[in-house]
Write an enzyme that holds these catalytic residues in place. Structure first.
Site: not given
Ligand code: P71
Length: 464
Positions: A78, A130-131, A221, A264, A388, A455
């Site tokens: 833990y 970013f969303t 980021d 990523k 997108r 979305f």
């Molecule tokens: C991508 C994602 C995953 C995603 C997130 C939201 C809607 C659709 C798909 C995530 C990102 C990203 C950047 C630049 C933060 C996050 C969040 N991308 N910054 O592209 O691209 O990270 O998903 O690990 O929470 O499909 P998280």
């Protein structure tokens, strides 16, 4: 630098395949039923019904044998897991930040940072939204302000650094609201929503000088910043002789901290972190992480996940990895562009983005052309992609209307180390077949709209 042969020959995968996952092919009839059941939203389709999955590059990469071996080294205590200390050391070595708090994924880190740094009424500038990032800024009482260069909003501009910050736009904001209302600038590497577009080191240096003068921290980021470093090496004067690893460090050294979705660049299926150099900020993050994620030495992750991440970071900075990664995306993009398919240029690092406004000019943006095209690609060939555009951008909180963003795109996102060149050829053939019958494609009506990040779960019906 020890330059691999990729510089003189065609890129190839710097690995061989030890284990495979079998794919299921489906009939048109099965796909018709599946997409209807999913409300014409690719996020609601089932993975078993997908042939080539280009929904996202997030958590969908293939881990190496060393990463899998690392899972066996998971110290699932833990508190004080060995894997935490290993990961902390690797992040210190490659990204260079002094302090790190793990989180379950990127948005966990965004939540911590937004809650700690943003006060109600603040304005948070960023190189495009970013969303999840913007949502956390808004939930913390802030307002996101886009300060990316204009070129980023033009899918036809071939400017090599469309991820750059427009310092004049930033300065206008700072003058308007006062620097005390700007808690930090959010700087994304390889800007996702712009098409995977990098910022330049020259721009970051300029931004750094500006921010130092005004006492505004730069929070990176870091999600796809290793890929951004590759583009700097390739495109920016003076960087051809530097390694991706050195460039990554140079970027991070000009910033004050970061949020990271390790799903990523870092080649893991789950994980993220918040990192910074300021001890007081770190203490707050360390304290808040126990509220939302877990103890500060695991942040919602298993010990084994942290081990896989530490190894993934090492593999991600390898020149031959990035040469193949970016080479594969470029292979797909160039084939599509040569066939006359309208795509965002320059081709980014993680995806090829089809310009749905030019692909389907007869569909009004409020009838969601990119959403309709993503559904159509699934129907055509079982290829799963992501909208997108207008659906992702959501509604303006002030007017309640769709934001109708300049970019209305379908993202063909390439998971790391997963698909082959032949898969890319199938994708090209399928997109061309849809393009030939584009006049028949109709828009969609949104019949269910969730409140947050619509979305993901919105449902649609075809317009007749
Ligand atoms: C991508 C994602 C995953 C995603 C997130 C939201 C809607 C659709 C798909 C995530 C990102 C990203 C950047 C630049 C933060 C996050 C969040 N991308 N910054 O592209 O691209 O990270 O998903 O690990 O929470 O499909 P998280």
């Amino acid at each position: 630098m020890n330059t691999p042969d990729t510089d003189k020959r065609t890129w190839a995968e710097p690995y061989k395949i030890k284990m495979v996952e079998l794919l299921r092919m489906t009939t048109h009839k099965e796909r018709q039923a599946a997409i209807q059941e999913a409300g014409y939203n690719t996020f609601l389709t089932r993975s078993k019904d997908v042939y080539i999955d280009l929904l996202t590059d997030s958590g969908t990469g293939a881990m190496s044998d060393r990463q899998w071996a690392g899972l066996m080294l998971g110290d699932e205590a833990y508190a004080g897991s060995e894997n935490f200390y290993h990961l902390e050391a690797v992040i210190g070595e490659y990204y260079g930040y002094k302090y790190m708090v793990p989180t379950h994924q990127g948005r966990g880190a965004e939540n911590l940072m937004s809650q700690i740094m943003i006060k109600a009424g603040d304005h948070v500038p960023g190189n495009m939204y970013f969303t999840t990032t913007r949502l956390h800024q808004e939930l913390a009482g802030g307002t996101f302000v886009d300060v990316i260069v204009d070129e980023a909003h033009d899918p036809e501009s071939t400017f090599p650094f469309k991820g750059n910050v427009d310092i004049n736009k930033l300065d206008r904001l700072v003058k308007e609201v006062g620097e005390e209302r700007v808690p930090y600038i959010s700087l994304e590497g390889n800007v996702n929503m712009a098409g995977g577009q990098p910022f330049s080191m020259a721009n970051l240096n300029e931004l750094h000088a500006y921010c130092r003068k005004h006492g505004i921290p730069i929070m990176l980021d870091a999600t796809r910043t290793i890929e951004n470093a590759w583009f700097i090496r390739e495109r920016e004067d003076g960087y051809a002789g530097k390694s991706v690893r050195e460039i990554l460090r140079e970027i991070c050294d000009l910033t004050d901290g970061c949020t990271m979705s390790a799903k990523k660049d870092a080649l893991v299926n789950i994980g993220g972190f918040f990192a910074c150099n300021d001890e007081a900020l770190y203490r707050q993050a360390q304290n808040l992480v126990v509220v939302y994620e877990g103890l500060h030495t695991y942040g919602g992750l298993a010990g084994r996940d942290m081990e896989a991440m530490a190894q993934g970071i090492r593999e991600a900075v390898a020149e031959e990895h990035q040469a193949a990664r970016i080479g594969q995306v470029r292979y797909l993009g160039e084939k599509l562009a040569n066939a006359g398919i309208p795509i965002v240029l320059p081709i980014g690092s993680h995806a090829v983005f089809i310009d749905a406004k030019r692909f389907l000019p007869h569909i009004d943006q409020d009838d969601y052309p990119a959403q309709a095209l993503a559904a159509e690609l699934y129907l055509e060939a079982g290829i799963r992609t992501m909208e997108r555009g207008n659906v992702s951008a959501g509604r303006d909180p002030k007017t309640g209307k769709n934001r109708r963003p300049p970019l209305e795109l379908v993202r063909l996102t390439i998971p790391r180390r997963v698909y082959t060149q032949a898969h890319m050829d199938v994708v090209v053939e399928s997109v061309i077949d849809v393009y030939k019958r584009r006049d028949e494609i109709r828009g969609l009506k949104m019949e269910y709209e969730p409140e947050h990040l619509r979305f993901f779960q919105a449902r649609f019906t075809p317009l007749s």
